[in-house]
Design an enzyme around this catalytic site. Sequence first.
Site, short mmCIF file in Angstrom:
data_model
loop_
_atom_site.label_atom_id
_atom_site.label_comp_id
_atom_site.label_asym_id
_atom_site.label_seq_id
_atom_site.Cartn_x
_atom_site.Cartn_y
_atom_site.Cartn_z
N SER A 7 -19.86 4.94 34.03
CA SER A 7 -18.67 4.20 33.61
C SER A 7 -18.78 2.74 34.05
CB SER A 7 -17.41 4.83 34.20
OG SER A 7 -16.31 3.97 33.94
N HIS A 32 -20.44 4.97 29.60
CA HIS A 32 -19.04 5.33 29.35
C HIS A 32 -18.23 4.04 29.31
CE1 HIS A 32 -15.57 8.13 29.70
NE2 HIS A 32 -15.03 7.19 30.47
N HIS A 65 -14.20 5.73 25.61
CA HIS A 65 -13.03 6.51 26.05
C HIS A 65 -11.81 5.64 25.80
CE1 HIS A 65 -10.71 8.23 29.79
NE2 HIS A 65 -10.14 8.57 28.64
N MET A 67 -8.19 4.78 25.93
CA MET A 67 -6.90 5.04 26.58
C MET A 67 -5.91 4.08 25.93
SD MET A 67 -8.42 5.45 30.42
CE MET A 67 -9.97 4.68 29.98
C1 DX5 Z 1 -10.34 5.91 34.64
C2 DX5 Z 1 -11.56 5.84 33.78
C3 DX5 Z 1 -12.82 6.24 34.42
C4 DX5 Z 1 -13.20 5.44 35.65
C5 DX5 Z 1 -13.83 6.41 36.61
O1 DX5 Z 1 -9.22 5.93 33.86
O2 DX5 Z 1 -11.41 6.63 32.62
O3 DX5 Z 1 -13.91 6.29 33.51
O4 DX5 Z 1 -14.11 4.40 35.43
O5 DX5 Z 1 -14.07 5.76 37.79
P1 DX5 Z 1 -14.55 6.50 39.11
O6 DX5 Z 1 -15.82 7.23 38.79
O7 DX5 Z 1 -14.74 5.38 40.08
O8 DX5 Z 1 -13.44 7.44 39.51
ZN ZN Z 2 -13.13 7.01 31.30
#
Ligand code: DX5
Ligand code: ZN
Length: 215
Positions: A7, A32, A65, A67
């Site tokens: 990510s 990601h 992803h 959101m």
């Molecule tokens: C949060 C994101 C994640 C985030 C995860 O809403 O969807 O993809 O980057 O971060 P970590 O791995 O640091 O929890």
């Molecule tokens: Zn995510």
Amino acid sequence: MNIVSASILSADLCALGTDVSRAEQAGCDHIHFDVMDGVFVDNISYGLPVLESLRKHTDMFIDAHLMIVTPEKYLKRFARSGADNITFHLEATDDVQGCIDTIHSCGKKAGLAIRPKTPAETVFPYLSSADMILVMTVEPGFGGQGFMKDMCPKIQAVRSEMERLGLKGHIQVDGGINASTVKMAADAGADVMVAGSYLFRADDMKAAADILRNA
Ligand code: DX5
Ligand code: ZN
């Protein structure tokens, strides 16, 4: 073996190309790409122009992803901008099946995500058409939060229903995935591990990615 998805929310965004190359050299399978609109979640990240630049820089599989509210408005544009997989939230649209179909009509993989409070059963009607179910293991919006262990029964419920239907879909987990939590997610039935802070802050990103892959 699990799929490892890096990510880039935790990458150095001023050196995004360098950090994506680092993830690739570390053996990460996917990038990601978290898109936040400030409405569906309480944060704003990056969007289409950044994705276009990233697409020119790497051949890696890019997993977007979204959101965002009313994802149906933007699916085709994320497809055109270079996403290989587009995941949207079930809570963000009134037409889940329509979104899956639109993504497929663009020749892309479709992921369906649910927030921590959304029950497993809500995704059951879409298991045969979605390529991946994303069970959020933190409240979406920010990197660096703690893994919600109580999401494991939900992962198990989705996996059991897939098995009952004879489906081999992917289950992705996102949020708080690291060396001490990945096994819980894998044991529950997840096979696509998203990690931001754990990978990008690791001294040895390859070793960290290997731990996620082999859990
Ligand atoms: C949060 C994101 C994640 C985030 C995860 O809403 O969807 O993809 O980057 O971060 P970590 O791995 O640091 O929890
Ligand atoms: Zn995510």
